[in-house]
Write a protein that holds these residues in place. Structure first.
Motif, PDB file in Angstrom:
ATOM      1  N   PHE A   1       0.852  -1.179   0.000  1.00 54.12           N
ATOM      2  CA  PHE A   1       0.000   0.000   0.000  1.00 54.12           C
ATOM      3  C   PHE A   1       0.896   1.240   0.000  1.00 54.12           C
ATOM      4  CE2 PHE A   1      -2.641  -3.305   1.983  1.00 54.12           C
ATOM      5  CZ  PHE A   1      -3.781  -3.213   1.187  1.00 54.12           C
ATOM      6  N   THR A   2       0.299   2.418  -0.131  1.00 59.36           N
ATOM      7  CA  THR A   2       1.097   3.633  -0.238  1.00 59.36           C
ATOM      8  C   THR A   2       1.899   3.920   1.031  1.00 59.36           C
ATOM      9  OG1 THR A   2      -0.891   4.877   0.403  1.00 59.36           O
ATOM     10  CG2 THR A   2      -0.385   4.751  -1.949  1.00 59.36           C
ATOM     11  N   ASN A   3       1.467   3.377   2.179  1.00 57.69           N
ATOM     12  CA  ASN A   3       2.211   3.590   3.424  1.00 57.69           C
ATOM     13  C   ASN A   3       3.304   2.547   3.647  1.00 57.69           C
ATOM     14  OD1 ASN A   3       0.710   1.324   4.078  1.00 57.69           O
ATOM     15  ND2 ASN A   3       0.127   2.049   6.103  1.00 57.69           N
ATOM     16  N   GLY A   4       3.507   1.658   2.669  1.00 50.77           N
ATOM     17  CA  GLY A   4       4.537   0.643   2.783  1.00 50.77           C
ATOM     18  C   GLY A   4       4.070  -0.671   3.380  1.00 50.77           C
ATOM     19  N   GLN A   5       2.834  -0.715   3.915  1.00 56.29           N
ATOM     20  CA  GLN A   5       2.297  -1.974   4.466  1.00 56.29           C
ATOM     21  C   GLN A   5       2.147  -3.002   3.353  1.00 56.29           C
ATOM     22  OE1 GLN A   5       2.306  -2.099   7.892  1.00 56.29           O
ATOM     23  NE2 GLN A   5       0.819  -3.716   7.805  1.00 56.29           N
ATOM     24  N   PRO A   6       2.466  -4.289   3.624  1.00 56.68           N
ATOM     25  CA  PRO A   6       2.347  -5.308   2.569  1.00 56.68           C
ATOM     26  C   PRO A   6       0.898  -5.560   2.163  1.00 56.68           C
ATOM     27  CG  PRO A   6       2.929  -6.313   4.688  1.00 56.68           C
ATOM     28  CD  PRO A   6       3.042  -4.831   4.863  1.00 56.68           C
ATOM     29  N   ALA A   7       0.689  -5.668   0.855  1.00 54.87           N
ATOM     30  CA  ALA A   7      -0.628  -5.981   0.304  1.00 54.87           C
ATOM     31  C   ALA A   7      -0.651  -7.360  -0.340  1.00 54.87           C
ATOM     32  CB  ALA A   7      -1.020  -4.931  -0.736  1.00 54.87           C
ATOM     33  N   LEU A   8       0.517  -7.902  -0.632  1.00 50.81           N
ATOM     34  CA  LEU A   8       0.659  -9.225  -1.240  1.00 50.81           C
ATOM     35  C   LEU A   8       1.931  -9.851  -0.679  1.00 50.81           C
ATOM     36  CD1 LEU A   8       0.076 -11.457  -3.381  1.00 50.81           C
ATOM     37  CD2 LEU A   8       1.257 -10.010  -5.052  1.00 50.81           C
ATOM     38  N   VAL A   9       1.789 -11.029  -0.094  1.00 49.22           N
ATOM     39  CA  VAL A   9       2.924 -11.677   0.571  1.00 49.22           C
ATOM     40  C   VAL A   9       3.117 -13.073  -0.004  1.00 49.22           C
ATOM     41  CG1 VAL A   9       3.819 -12.559   2.773  1.00 49.22           C
ATOM     42  CG2 VAL A   9       2.565 -10.390   2.711  1.00 49.22           C
ATOM     43  N   ARG A  10       4.365 -13.407  -0.284  1.00 53.84           N
ATOM     44  CA  ARG A  10       4.709 -14.771  -0.689  1.00 53.84           C
ATOM     45  C   ARG A  10       5.733 -15.330   0.295  1.00 53.84           C
ATOM     46  NH1 ARG A  10       7.931 -15.868  -6.164  1.00 53.84           N
ATOM     47  NH2 ARG A  10       9.497 -14.738  -4.958  1.00 53.84           N
ATOM     48  N   ASN A  11       5.537 -16.590   0.665  1.00 48.34           N
ATOM     49  CA  ASN A  11       6.477 -17.235   1.577  1.00 48.34           C
ATOM     50  C   ASN A  11       6.800 -18.633   1.063  1.00 48.34           C
ATOM     51  OD1 ASN A  11       7.995 -17.300   4.100  1.00 48.34           O
ATOM     52  ND2 ASN A  11       6.536 -18.860   4.749  1.00 48.34           N
ATOM     53  N   ARG A  12       8.087 -18.939   0.992  1.00 49.45           N
ATOM     54  CA  ARG A  12       8.513 -20.289   0.646  1.00 49.45           C
ATOM     55  C   ARG A  12       8.534 -21.096   1.934  1.00 49.45           C
ATOM     56  NH1 ARG A  12       9.901 -20.031  -4.581  1.00 49.45           N
ATOM     57  NH2 ARG A  12      10.624 -18.040  -5.392  1.00 49.45           N
ATOM     58  N   PHE A  13       7.763 -22.188   1.942  1.00 55.26           N
ATOM     59  CA  PHE A  13       7.578 -22.983   3.153  1.00 55.26           C
ATOM     60  C   PHE A  13       7.850 -24.434   2.822  1.00 55.26           C
ATOM     61  CE2 PHE A  13       4.764 -25.227   6.237  1.00 55.26           C
ATOM     62  CZ  PHE A  13       5.367 -24.767   7.405  1.00 55.26           C
ATOM     63  N   GLY A  14       8.948 -24.981   3.364  1.00 52.49           N
ATOM     64  CA  GLY A  14       9.329 -26.328   2.987  1.00 52.49           C
ATOM     65  C   GLY A  14       9.603 -26.399   1.501  1.00 52.49           C
ATOM     66  N   LYS A  15       8.973 -27.382   0.817  1.00 52.71           N
ATOM     67  CA  LYS A  15       9.144 -27.515  -0.635  1.00 52.71           C
ATOM     68  C   LYS A  15       8.107 -26.710  -1.419  1.00 52.71           C
ATOM     69  CE  LYS A  15      11.007 -32.224  -0.224  1.00 52.71           C
ATOM     70  NZ  LYS A  15      10.797 -33.657  -0.591  1.00 52.71           N
ATOM     71  N   GLY A  16       7.144 -26.095  -0.710  1.00 55.91           N
ATOM     72  CA  GLY A  16       6.081 -25.372  -1.387  1.00 55.91           C
ATOM     73  C   GLY A  16       6.133 -23.886  -1.091  1.00 55.91           C
ATOM     74  N   GLN A  17       5.049 -23.213  -1.396  1.00 53.53           N
ATOM     75  CA  GLN A  17       4.961 -21.783  -1.124  1.00 53.53           C
ATOM     76  C   GLN A  17       3.516 -21.375  -0.919  1.00 53.53           C
ATOM     77  OE1 GLN A  17       5.991 -19.192  -4.522  1.00 53.53           O
ATOM     78  NE2 GLN A  17       6.191 -21.057  -5.748  1.00 53.53           N
ATOM     79  N   ALA A  18       3.354 -20.256  -0.206  1.00 53.55           N
ATOM     80  CA  ALA A  18       2.020 -19.732   0.088  1.00 53.55           C
ATOM     81  C   ALA A  18       1.970 -18.262  -0.293  1.00 53.55           C
ATOM     82  CB  ALA A  18       1.693 -19.910   1.570  1.00 53.55           C
ATOM     83  N   VAL A  19       0.850 -17.856  -0.863  1.00 55.92           N
ATOM     84  CA  VAL A  19       0.627 -16.463  -1.263  1.00 55.92           C
ATOM     85  C   VAL A  19      -0.612 -15.976  -0.540  1.00 55.92           C
ATOM     86  CG1 VAL A  19       0.094 -14.928  -3.167  1.00 55.92           C
ATOM     87  CG2 VAL A  19       1.689 -16.823  -3.512  1.00 55.92           C
ATOM     88  N   LEU A  20      -0.484 -14.799   0.074  1.00 57.23           N
ATOM     89  CA  LEU A  20      -1.596 -14.184   0.818  1.00 57.23           C
ATOM     90  C   LEU A  20      -1.815 -12.805   0.263  1.00 57.23           C
ATOM     91  CD1 LEU A  20      -3.538 -14.386   3.307  1.00 57.23           C
ATOM     92  CD2 LEU A  20      -1.677 -13.367   4.659  1.00 57.23           C
ATOM     93  N   MET A  21      -3.064 -12.507  -0.158  1.00 61.79           N
ATOM     94  CA  MET A  21      -3.327 -11.194  -0.741  1.00 61.79           C
ATOM     95  C   MET A  21      -4.751 -10.723  -0.449  1.00 61.79           C
ATOM     96  SD  MET A  21      -3.879 -12.041  -4.799  1.00 61.79           S
ATOM     97  CE  MET A  21      -4.223 -10.320  -5.123  1.00 61.79           C
TER      98      MET A  21
END
Length: 206
Positions: free
Chosen positions: A186-206
């Protein structure tokens, strides 16, 4: 000519826990882009919109339930899982976490998997999303002003992403990151879309 459906590698969760806790799933007139209450009683709006997007894109998708995940190990058939449900039972959250760790790809709506089947805050998926804290959820009983403009979201230049800005959600999540990587802000720098590599996979939160 004989035809058959192409097997789906993507699944969309329909959680019975969310059917019981329905407050988060009534579409607001702002979400539907309509004035008045034409869509005000339509349940599970985000889920329906996501399913329609898959159909429009020609992407085969299966709908699976919490029971299928627990009793049939349904996740083993898929490469990707999409979740919009805020309320998901703890055993199912645990199963999803294990599946991601083994190589699955999870995409989640900004309120998805934040509460359990008893309508209690759940931090069970924080490690999967790379969050130190999830923060408060939007009040499900309070709709945004239909005349209000959404917050500006800036997509950052990352792998397979080109920088672009657009007008987004009227809600701003209050995520605190641990191992997660911010892909948009967002314009204040807060995350709006997050990706995390977890083990052999990954998760996306938006």
């Amino acid at each position: 000519l004989a035809t058959r459906l192409r097997p789906a590698e993507t699944a969309l969760l329909i959680a019975n826990s969310s059917e019981i806790n329905t407050a988060f799933y009534t579409a607001t007139s702002a979400e539907a882009g309509l004035k008045g209450k034409a869509y005000g009683g339509r349940p599970l709006f985000r889920r329906a919109g996501l399913y329609a997007a898959f159909l429009d894109a020609g992407i085969p998708v299966d709908v699976i339930s919490e029971e299928e995940i627990l009793e049939d190990q349904a996740l083993s058939r898929y490469k990707a899982l999409y979740v919009t449900d805020t309320h998901v039972s703890v055993p199912v959250q645990d199963a999803i976490q294990s599946w991601v760790k083994g190589g699955g790809i999870l995409w989640a709506d900004f309120t998805a998997l934040a509460r359990n089947q008893y309508d209690e805050d759940s931090g069970a998926m924080n490690e999967t999303f790379g969050l130190a804290a999830r923060g408060a959820l939007p009040d499900p009983g309070r709709s945004p002003d239909p005349e209000a403009r959404g917050e500006t979201i800036q997509v950052l230049a990352r792998e397979k992403l080109e920088p672009v800005a657009f007008e987004g959600s009227a809600f701003r999540p209050a995520w605190t990151l641990s191992t997660g990587e911010s892909l948009a802000t967002f314009t204040n720098g807060q995350p709006a879309l997050v990706r995390n590599r977890f083990g052999k996979g990954q998760a996306v939160l938006m």
